[in-house]
Design a protein around this motif. Structure first.
Motif, short mmCIF file in Angstrom:
data_model
loop_
_atom_site.label_atom_id
_atom_site.label_comp_id
_atom_site.label_asym_id
_atom_site.label_seq_id
_atom_site.Cartn_x
_atom_site.Cartn_y
_atom_site.Cartn_z
N ARG A 210 2.23 1.79 -3.50
CA ARG A 210 1.11 2.36 -4.39
C ARG A 210 0.69 3.91 -4.23
N GLU A 211 0.64 4.17 -2.86
CA GLU A 211 0.54 5.56 -2.54
C GLU A 211 1.77 6.72 -3.26
N GLU A 212 2.79 5.98 -3.10
CA GLU A 212 3.93 6.73 -3.64
C GLU A 212 3.84 6.88 -5.02
N THR A 213 3.48 5.85 -5.47
CA THR A 213 3.35 5.99 -7.09
C THR A 213 2.19 6.78 -7.60
N ARG A 214 1.05 6.81 -6.71
CA ARG A 214 0.18 7.91 -7.01
C ARG A 214 0.69 9.05 -6.92
N GLN A 215 1.42 9.51 -5.91
CA GLN A 215 1.88 10.89 -5.61
C GLN A 215 2.86 11.28 -6.70
N GLU B 224 0.83 -1.14 0.05
CA GLU B 224 0.00 -0.05 0.07
C GLU B 224 1.00 1.11 -0.02
N TYR B 225 2.02 1.14 0.78
CA TYR B 225 2.80 2.34 0.61
C TYR B 225 3.48 2.78 -0.56
#
Length: 70
Positions: free
Chosen positions: A33-38, A30-31
Motif C-alpha cells: 500500500r505504501e509503495e502504491t501511494r509513493q 501495508e508495504y
C-alpha cells in the motif's frame, strides 16, 4: 503455507482467511500500500509537470485517483 494454499484446486474459505492473516501479519500488505501511494504521488507530479493540456492532466489525475482509490 501460502504456496500450499495456492496449489490447492479447491481452496476453501478457511484457506483464504489463513492466507489473508499470513499476508497481513507479515506486513507485506501495508508495504505494498505504501509503495502504491509513493508511486501514485510521483506519477501525479510527473503529470503536473508535463506539457499536456490542463484538461487532460486533470482527467488523467482524476482517473488515476479512482483506480488507486486514494
Amino acid at each position: 503455507r501460502i504456496k500450499r494454499i495456492l496449489n490447492k484446486k479447491n481452496a476453501g474459505k478457511r484457506d483464504l482467511i489463513a492466507m489473508r492473516r499470513i499476508i497481513k501479519q507479515s506486513g507485506s500488505l501495508e508495504y505494498a500500500r505504501e509503495e502504491t501511494r509513493q508511486f501514485f504521488r510521483k506519477s501525479i507530479e510527473t503529470i503536473k509537470t508535463s506539457r499536456m493540456k490542463r484538461i487532460y492532466k486533470e482527467e488523467l489525475i482524476k482517473y488515476s485517483s479512482n483506480i488507486i482509490n486514494i
